[in-house]
Design a protein around this motif. Structure first.
Motif, PDB file in Angstrom:
ATOM      1  N   ILE A   8       1.135  -1.695   0.199  1.00 27.23           N
ATOM      2  CA  ILE A   8       0.315   0.246  -0.054  1.00 27.23           C
ATOM      3  C   ILE A   8       1.110   1.301  -0.122  1.00 27.23           C
ATOM      4  CG2 ILE A   8      -1.852   0.992   1.145  1.00 27.23           C
ATOM      5  CD1 ILE A   8      -2.628  -1.710   2.888  1.00 27.23           C
ATOM      6  N   ASP A  59      -2.201   2.580  -4.828  1.00 25.50           N
ATOM      7  CA  ASP A  59      -2.393   3.852  -4.099  1.00 25.50           C
ATOM      8  C   ASP A  59      -4.348   4.751  -3.714  1.00 25.50           C
ATOM      9  OD1 ASP A  59       0.190   5.625  -3.747  1.00 25.50           O
ATOM     10  OD2 ASP A  59      -1.526   6.235  -4.554  1.00 25.50           O
ATOM     11  N   LYS A  65       4.816  12.827  -5.259  1.00 28.50           N
ATOM     12  CA  LYS A  65       5.919  13.231  -4.914  1.00 28.50           C
ATOM     13  C   LYS A  65       7.273  12.678  -5.364  1.00 28.50           C
ATOM     14  CE  LYS A  65       5.084  14.183   0.263  1.00 28.50           C
ATOM     15  NZ  LYS A  65       5.271  13.510   1.185  1.00 28.50           N
ATOM     16  N   ILE A  92       7.321  15.409  -7.293  1.00 27.02           N
ATOM     17  CA  ILE A  92       7.282  16.565  -7.462  1.00 27.02           C
ATOM     18  C   ILE A  92       9.358  17.344  -6.551  1.00 27.02           C
ATOM     19  CG2 ILE A  92       7.032  18.503  -5.560  1.00 27.02           C
ATOM     20  CD1 ILE A  92       4.881  18.401  -7.260  1.00 27.02           C
ATOM     21  N   ARG A 144      -7.971   4.152  -1.311  1.00 29.86           N
ATOM     22  CA  ARG A 144      -7.783   4.836  -0.161  1.00 29.86           C
ATOM     23  C   ARG A 144      -7.691   3.327   0.779  1.00 29.86           C
ATOM     24  NH1 ARG A 144      -5.515   9.209   1.573  1.00 29.86           N
ATOM     25  NH2 ARG A 144      -5.513  10.817   0.163  1.00 29.86           N
ATOM     26  N   TRP A 145      -6.543   3.443   1.238  1.00 25.62           N
ATOM     27  CA  TRP A 145      -6.538   2.698   2.504  1.00 25.62           C
ATOM     28  C   TRP A 145      -7.171   2.821   3.566  1.00 25.62           C
ATOM     29  CZ3 TRP A 145      -3.542   2.507   7.288  1.00 25.62           C
ATOM     30  CH2 TRP A 145      -3.467   0.965   8.003  1.00 25.62           C
ATOM     31  N   SER A 187       3.170  15.332   4.688  1.00 26.68           N
ATOM     32  CA  SER A 187       3.677  16.768   3.936  1.00 26.68           C
ATOM     33  C   SER A 187       3.407  16.234   2.644  1.00 26.68           C
ATOM     34  CB  SER A 187       5.077  16.608   3.761  1.00 26.68           C
ATOM     35  OG  SER A 187       5.755  16.576   3.529  1.00 26.68           O
ATOM     36  N   GLY A 204      -0.829  12.581  -2.147  1.00 32.89           N
ATOM     37  CA  GLY A 204      -1.493  11.430  -1.321  1.00 32.89           C
ATOM     38  C   GLY A 204      -1.479  11.046  -0.126  1.00 32.89           C
ATOM     39  N   THR A 249       5.969  21.561   4.003  1.00 33.58           N
ATOM     40  CA  THR A 249       7.208  21.062   4.608  1.00 33.58           C
ATOM     41  C   THR A 249       7.450  19.743   3.455  1.00 33.58           C
ATOM     42  OG1 THR A 249       6.266  18.992   6.312  1.00 33.58           O
ATOM     43  CG2 THR A 249       6.923  20.935   7.432  1.00 33.58           C
ATOM     44  N   ILE A 250       8.890  19.808   3.791  1.00 36.53           N
ATOM     45  CA  ILE A 250       9.366  18.836   2.765  1.00 36.53           C
ATOM     46  C   ILE A 250       9.234  17.392   2.999  1.00 36.53           C
ATOM     47  CG2 ILE A 250      11.465  18.290   1.724  1.00 36.53           C
ATOM     48  CD1 ILE A 250      10.744  20.854   0.951  1.00 36.53           C
TER      49      ILE A 250
END
Ligand SMILES: Cc1cc2nc3c(=O)[nH]c(=O)nc-3n(C[C@H](O)[C@H](O)[C@H](O)COP(=O)(O)OP(=O)(O)OC[C@H]3O[C@@H](n4cnc5c(N)ncnc54)[C@H](O)[C@@H]3O)c2cc1C
Length: 437
Positions: free
Chosen positions: A15, A39, A47, A50, A139-140, A173, A178, A352-353
């Protein structure tokens, strides 16, 4: 709405399709075991993509054990994961997709094209070709009373029973990508020990005057030397760059020291940060330069000429000393070399990162299996470790994904779970044909 069916997959269920989950999928599939990867989003690796916008800092060239020390209190545990998949292994792995890497001047490692999309595309394609089944928009939600995995899907709720599960749902973050940390609640409800998610690699709020927040938000401060104290009161220094924001301060040097600053705020209600605005200038020489007559020039102009400060740094000097900053040259020089800033709080997790906190490593065995839930493994940023930017985050996610994947393979190969998986009836399997991305 629930379909009322529980599908039993004779496969390992993963997951989360970030770097950790995908690496786990690759590892499990390479052992010849079926993999179903779920997912929440409509596609995997958002991410990671990104991260590619910033050049995709895959890992770092720093040698070990200095590399391991970046993981602070978790250096020993993460170091064990790195024994199985270190920076060289990561670079070789990327090379297997035709993605060559280079070491930048800071020691950070990037793909030559500094992009994430070609690597992700190649990886997902190869996983798919190897037989990994992707199920997006799942979505779990947690486990039902019988221990089946519950997923929210566009068609309603679905339940899946798997012989082994690898959870790799990331931190909290940038939730729009997701990873929103919503897994914390069901895992806590199941009795799993979770350290609260906290901002990491983050900016901080400062009570700026309107002048600084309105006129200088977005202004870089470069270079500066940051001085701060760790939890033991020991002072440290780091040269780098940062950026003034409307609400405070952020940027690479701040991210790098954010764990200590965050801890100080949690302990004392605030953290002190001192900035040397004129690194490379000797304090005494600076004082002498500032002491030169300035004639009719404004103090700002004097600071620009004699101390080499730009407008943003000058604004900070006035912010701290007020308008008559020039009345005491000693204090002025000292303030330029050690500008005190009071940090009030870290920025919210959503900005935040990365996040600190997560599933405590004490809740896991060496193979990253939950002691309290045999057959359930965890990997990636959802585990309780943190590291600065510099490629250390992705490196630990890849390495832990591999370790959890190997752990799940070993566990299944040892005849677990005790029941006869091969005899389990597949119920509602058609409902789980890949809604792939
Ligand atoms: C802007 C930005 C830039 C970054 N740049 C870098 C960098 O250059 N170098 C670096 O090392 N690190 C970087 N990072 C950090 C790095 O991207 C993360 O640490 C890493 O992606 C975490 O990997 P992961 O697999 O653990 O989780 P994620 O990549 O967050 O993936 C988790 C997956 O789980 C899914 N998921 C979450 N909850 C559920 C659920 N309930 N049900 C089903 N699926 C779920 C998500 O949709 C997601 O696909 C950056 C982060 C950001 C935000």
């Amino acid at each position: 709405m629930s379909t009322g069916l529980t599908a039993q997959l004779p496969s390992i269920v993963i997951i989360g399709g970030g770097p950790a989950g995908l690496m786990a999928a690759q590892t499990v599939r390479a052992a010849g075991i079926e993999v179903d990867l779920f997912d929440a989003m409509g596609s995997v690796g958002r991410k990671f993509l990104i991260a590619g916008k910033g050049g995709l800092n895959l890992t770092h060239s720093e040698p070990r054990p200095a590399f391991d020390a970046r993981y602070r209190e978790r250096a020993r545990e993460v170091g064990e994961w790195l024994d199985g998949f270190d920076a060289d292994a990561l670079r070789a792995w990327a090379g297997g997709f035709g993605i060559d890497t280079y070491v930048g001047s800071s020691g950070r490692v990037f793909p030559n094209d500094r992009k994430a999309a070609p690597l992700l595309r190649g990886w997902v394609r190869r996983l798919r070709e190897s037989g990994v089944r992707f199920h997006v928009q799942h979505r779990w939600l947690g486990w039902d009373d019988a221990g089946a995995l519950r997923f929210n899907t566009p068609e309603g709720e679905r339940r899946i029973d798997a012989p082994a599960t690898i959870l790799a749902m990331g931190g909290g973050s940038w939730p729009q990508l997701g990873s929103d940390g919503a897994w914390v609640r069901p895992m806590q409800a199941a009795g799993i020990d979770i350290a609260p998610l906290q901002p990491a690699n983050c900016g901080f709020d400062i009570d700026w005057s309107t002048h600084v927040s309105e006129r200088f938000a977005g202004s870089p401060l470069k270079p500066v030397i940051a001085h701060w104290q760790d939890a033991n009161g020991i002072e440290h220094s780091l040269q780098g760059e940062c950026v003034l924001t409307e609400t405070g301060i952020e940027g690479s040097v701040i991210y790098a020291i954010s764990a200590d600053l965050r801890a100080a705020i949690a302990r004392d209600g605030e953290a002190m940060l001192w900035l040397d605005l004129a690194p490379g200038r000797d304090a005494e020489r600076l004082r002498e330069a500032l002491d030169k007559p300035r004639g009719k020039r404004s103090l700002g102009d004097h600071l620009r000429r004699q101390a080499g400060l730009d407008a943003a740094k000058i604004a900070l000097v006035f912010e701290v000393l007020g308008r008559d900053a020039g009345s005491d040259i000693d204090l002025l020089a000292k303030t330029i070399k050690r500008l005190p800033l009071r940090l009030l709080r870290p920025r919210p997790i959503a900005e935040t990162i990365s996040t600190a906190g997560g599933v405590r490593l004490e809740a896991l065995d060496d193979a990253l299996m939950l002691e309290a839930m045999p057959g359930v493994f965890c990997a990636g940023e959802m585990l309780d470790w943190e590291a600065p930017t510099g490629g250390y985050l992705l490196q630990a996610c890849f390495a832990s994904g591999l370790r959890a994947g190997l752990g799940a393979v070993t566990w299944l190969s040892a005849g677990n779970p005790p029941r006869e998986i091969g005899q389990e009836k597949m119920v509602g399997r058609d409902g789980f044909e890949p809604s792939t991305n």
